[in-house]
Design a protein around this motif. Sequence first.
Motif, PDB file in Angstrom:
ATOM      1  N   ARG A  31       6.546  -4.866 -34.282  1.00 48.61           N
ATOM      2  CA  ARG A  31       6.232  -4.975 -35.702  1.00 48.61           C
ATOM      3  C   ARG A  31       7.161  -4.105 -36.553  1.00 48.61           C
ATOM      4  O   ARG A  31       7.362  -2.933 -36.281  1.00 48.61           O
ATOM      5  CB  ARG A  31       4.784  -4.567 -35.948  1.00 48.61           C
ATOM      6  CG  ARG A  31       4.294  -4.799 -37.373  1.00 48.61           C
ATOM      7  CD  ARG A  31       2.865  -4.316 -37.530  1.00 48.61           C
ATOM      8  NE  ARG A  31       1.960  -5.031 -36.636  1.00 48.61           N
ATOM      9  CZ  ARG A  31       1.387  -6.200 -36.942  1.00 48.61           C
ATOM     10  NH1 ARG A  31       1.629  -6.762 -38.113  1.00 48.61           N
ATOM     11  NH2 ARG A  31       0.578  -6.770 -36.080  1.00 48.61           N
ATOM     12  N   GLY A  32       7.732  -4.726 -37.583  1.00 51.47           N
ATOM     13  CA  GLY A  32       8.599  -4.013 -38.503  1.00 51.47           C
ATOM     14  C   GLY A  32      10.066  -4.042 -38.128  1.00 51.47           C
ATOM     15  O   GLY A  32      10.912  -3.635 -38.921  1.00 51.47           O
ATOM     16  N   CYS A  33      10.410  -4.505 -36.922  1.00 46.98           N
ATOM     17  CA  CYS A  33      11.806  -4.541 -36.476  1.00 46.98           C
ATOM     18  C   CYS A  33      12.377  -5.941 -36.678  1.00 46.98           C
ATOM     19  O   CYS A  33      11.707  -6.946 -36.410  1.00 46.98           O
ATOM     20  CB  CYS A  33      11.908  -4.152 -35.005  1.00 46.98           C
ATOM     21  SG  CYS A  33      13.622  -4.126 -34.390  1.00 46.98           S
ATOM     22  N   THR A  34      13.619  -6.007 -37.145  1.00 53.23           N
ATOM     23  CA  THR A  34      14.295  -7.293 -37.343  1.00 53.23           C
ATOM     24  C   THR A  34      15.593  -7.375 -36.536  1.00 53.23           C
ATOM     25  O   THR A  34      16.410  -8.250 -36.779  1.00 53.23           O
ATOM     26  CB  THR A  34      14.607  -7.503 -38.839  1.00 53.23           C
ATOM     27  OG1 THR A  34      15.423  -6.415 -39.317  1.00 53.23           O
ATOM     28  CG2 THR A  34      13.323  -7.568 -39.658  1.00 53.23           C
ATOM     29  N   ARG A  35      15.778  -6.449 -35.590  1.00 57.19           N
ATOM     30  CA  ARG A  35      17.006  -6.465 -34.797  1.00 57.19           C
ATOM     31  C   ARG A  35      17.006  -7.641 -33.834  1.00 57.19           C
ATOM     32  O   ARG A  35      15.950  -8.049 -33.327  1.00 57.19           O
ATOM     33  CB  ARG A  35      17.154  -5.154 -34.030  1.00 57.19           C
ATOM     34  CG  ARG A  35      17.594  -3.979 -34.881  1.00 57.19           C
ATOM     35  CD  ARG A  35      17.837  -2.744 -34.029  1.00 57.19           C
ATOM     36  NE  ARG A  35      16.578  -2.164 -33.590  1.00 57.19           N
ATOM     37  CZ  ARG A  35      16.000  -1.108 -34.173  1.00 57.19           C
ATOM     38  NH1 ARG A  35      16.565  -0.543 -35.218  1.00 57.19           N
ATOM     39  NH2 ARG A  35      14.866  -0.621 -33.707  1.00 57.19           N
ATOM     40  N   PRO A  36      18.195  -8.199 -33.542  1.00 60.05           N
ATOM     41  CA  PRO A  36      18.281  -9.320 -32.604  1.00 60.05           C
ATOM     42  C   PRO A  36      18.073  -8.865 -31.165  1.00 60.05           C
ATOM     43  O   PRO A  36      18.370  -7.720 -30.816  1.00 60.05           O
ATOM     44  CB  PRO A  36      19.705  -9.845 -32.807  1.00 60.05           C
ATOM     45  CG  PRO A  36      20.477  -8.650 -33.278  1.00 60.05           C
ATOM     46  CD  PRO A  36      19.510  -7.841 -34.104  1.00 60.05           C
ATOM     47  N   VAL A  37      17.560  -9.771 -30.345  1.00 60.81           N
ATOM     48  CA  VAL A  37      17.320  -9.493 -28.926  1.00 60.81           C
ATOM     49  C   VAL A  37      17.937 -10.625 -28.122  1.00 60.81           C
ATOM     50  O   VAL A  37      17.641 -11.798 -28.361  1.00 60.81           O
ATOM     51  CB  VAL A  37      15.810  -9.399 -28.625  1.00 60.81           C
ATOM     52  CG1 VAL A  37      15.582  -9.210 -27.132  1.00 60.81           C
ATOM     53  CG2 VAL A  37      15.184  -8.257 -29.393  1.00 60.81           C
ATOM     54  N   TYR A  38      18.803 -10.280 -27.191  1.00 56.44           N
ATOM     55  CA  TYR A  38      19.472 -11.294 -26.373  1.00 56.44           C
ATOM     56  C   TYR A  38      18.836 -11.431 -24.989  1.00 56.44           C
ATOM     57  O   TYR A  38      18.982 -12.447 -24.330  1.00 56.44           O
ATOM     58  CB  TYR A  38      20.962 -10.949 -26.236  1.00 56.44           C
ATOM     59  CG  TYR A  38      21.693 -11.013 -27.557  1.00 56.44           C
ATOM     60  CD1 TYR A  38      22.224 -12.214 -28.024  1.00 56.44           C
ATOM     61  CD2 TYR A  38      21.816  -9.883 -28.356  1.00 56.44           C
ATOM     62  CE1 TYR A  38      22.877 -12.289 -29.234  1.00 56.44           C
ATOM     63  CE2 TYR A  38      22.474  -9.944 -29.572  1.00 56.44           C
ATOM     64  CZ  TYR A  38      23.002 -11.141 -30.011  1.00 56.44           C
ATOM     65  OH  TYR A  38      23.643 -11.203 -31.222  1.00 56.44           O
ATOM     66  N   THR A  39      18.157 -10.397 -24.532  1.00 59.82           N
ATOM     67  CA  THR A  39      17.420 -10.466 -23.279  1.00 59.82           C
ATOM     68  C   THR A  39      16.052  -9.833 -23.499  1.00 59.82           C
ATOM     69  O   THR A  39      15.938  -8.809 -24.173  1.00 59.82           O
ATOM     70  CB  THR A  39      18.146  -9.714 -22.148  1.00 59.82           C
ATOM     71  OG1 THR A  39      18.334  -8.339 -22.511  1.00 59.82           O
ATOM     72  CG2 THR A  39      19.497 -10.359 -21.856  1.00 59.82           C
ATOM     73  N   ARG A 197       3.576  -0.355 -43.333  1.00 59.19           N
ATOM     74  CA  ARG A 197       3.330  -0.635 -41.916  1.00 59.19           C
ATOM     75  C   ARG A 197       3.567  -2.102 -41.572  1.00 59.19           C
ATOM     76  O   ARG A 197       3.756  -2.454 -40.413  1.00 59.19           O
ATOM     77  CB  ARG A 197       1.889  -0.275 -41.575  1.00 59.19           C
ATOM     78  CG  ARG A 197       1.658   1.210 -41.500  1.00 59.19           C
ATOM     79  CD  ARG A 197       2.253   1.781 -40.201  1.00 59.19           C
ATOM     80  NE  ARG A 197       2.175   3.218 -40.205  1.00 59.19           N
ATOM     81  CZ  ARG A 197       1.058   3.891 -40.043  1.00 59.19           C
ATOM     82  NH1 ARG A 197      -0.071   3.251 -39.866  1.00 59.19           N
ATOM     83  NH2 ARG A 197       1.067   5.202 -40.059  1.00 59.19           N
ATOM     84  N   GLU A 198       3.562  -2.960 -42.588  1.00 53.24           N
ATOM     85  CA  GLU A 198       3.674  -4.395 -42.320  1.00 53.24           C
ATOM     86  C   GLU A 198       5.133  -4.864 -42.325  1.00 53.24           C
ATOM     87  O   GLU A 198       5.588  -5.502 -41.387  1.00 53.24           O
ATOM     88  CB  GLU A 198       2.884  -5.177 -43.372  1.00 53.24           C
ATOM     89  CG  GLU A 198       2.701  -6.645 -43.037  1.00 53.24           C
ATOM     90  CD  GLU A 198       1.756  -6.872 -41.875  1.00 53.24           C
ATOM     91  OE1 GLU A 198       1.874  -7.928 -41.230  1.00 53.24           O
ATOM     92  OE2 GLU A 198       0.906  -6.008 -41.618  1.00 53.24           O
ATOM     93  N   CYS A 199       5.886  -4.535 -43.398  1.00 52.44           N
ATOM     94  CA  CYS A 199       7.262  -5.015 -43.520  1.00 52.44           C
ATOM     95  C   CYS A 199       8.301  -3.936 -43.281  1.00 52.44           C
ATOM     96  O   CYS A 199       9.501  -4.207 -43.325  1.00 52.44           O
ATOM     97  CB  CYS A 199       7.484  -5.648 -44.895  1.00 52.44           C
ATOM     98  SG  CYS A 199       7.467  -4.457 -46.272  1.00 52.44           S
ATOM     99  N   ASN A 200       7.858  -2.702 -43.062  1.00 51.04           N
ATOM    100  CA  ASN A 200       8.734  -1.570 -42.746  1.00 51.04           C
ATOM    101  C   ASN A 200       9.574  -1.105 -43.938  1.00 51.04           C
ATOM    102  O   ASN A 200      10.549  -0.385 -43.770  1.00 51.04           O
ATOM    103  CB  ASN A 200       9.662  -1.921 -41.570  1.00 51.04           C
ATOM    104  CG  ASN A 200      10.035  -0.696 -40.761  1.00 51.04           C
ATOM    105  OD1 ASN A 200       9.233   0.213 -40.576  1.00 51.04           O
ATOM    106  ND2 ASN A 200      11.259  -0.652 -40.273  1.00 51.04           N
ATOM    107  N   ARG A 201       9.202  -1.497 -45.148  1.00 46.93           N
ATOM    108  CA  ARG A 201       9.963  -1.093 -46.330  1.00 46.93           C
ATOM    109  C   ARG A 201       9.750   0.398 -46.606  1.00 46.93           C
ATOM    110  O   ARG A 201       8.618   0.871 -46.681  1.00 46.93           O
ATOM    111  CB  ARG A 201       9.520  -1.901 -47.546  1.00 46.93           C
ATOM    112  CG  ARG A 201      10.155  -1.440 -48.869  1.00 46.93           C
ATOM    113  CD  ARG A 201       9.718  -2.313 -50.019  1.00 46.93           C
ATOM    114  NE  ARG A 201      10.202  -1.796 -51.296  1.00 46.93           N
ATOM    115  CZ  ARG A 201      10.065  -2.440 -52.463  1.00 46.93           C
ATOM    116  NH1 ARG A 201       9.487  -3.619 -52.496  1.00 46.93           N
ATOM    117  NH2 ARG A 201      10.521  -1.902 -53.580  1.00 46.93           N
TER     118      ARG A 201
END
Length: 218
Positions: A31-39, A197-201
């Motif tokens: 929750r709150g993270c927008t980083r890409p995940v490849y594995t 806590r919801e959007c991490n702003r």
Amino acid sequence: MTTTSVPATGPRDRSRPALARSTAAAVCVVRGCTRPVYTGHACPECVTELAGQLREVGEYEGVLPFMVEPVRGGPGRGSPGYGSRPPLRLDVLAALDPRTLPTPEDDVWSIWGTIERISAWIAAERGETGHGLWYVLTQLQWAAGQEGFGDVADAVQELHRRAQGLAHDRPDGTLGDCLKPGCPGQVHPEGLGGRCRECNRPYLGLGLLKLQCAQAAA
């Protein structure tokens, strides 16, 4: 003379769209993270942060027993010496009891009971026996590759937040409703400002002032 033939499927497509498709990534489920995940389902940064939160929760095992006594000057009903407040902090006692389960009337989590439920989920997924905080920590990276890890991450974050509140490491209250359009989250104190806590702003400086003005107007 030896010759090399072209595979029947033809030459490999090196166009930009094909390369873009081959490197497509999912988004971290924490929750709150927008980083890409490849594995897997969670980025390495979040797995490291969750492990740190779990270690801090473990450290509260030696702290919270000393927080059972009511804090002097804490909220209570009635005049000093005549209040109806119980002599011990029931929220801390409930959090330290592995048998505690949240109810609609009393949303209290057991710290150790929750950790045991997380370890039981990991052990079931792995088809082995294992339990406790150390087991969760040693298998957290593996768990991040499994479906359903988002629920585990949510539980760890919430458990850490509640343990901090019980130990008075930070204020329990919120700073107000998030100002991001469409976000239903609450802004909690963090450092010199706050964070939703919801959007991490984050809310710092002018952003924090706007939040305070919005709450005053409401």
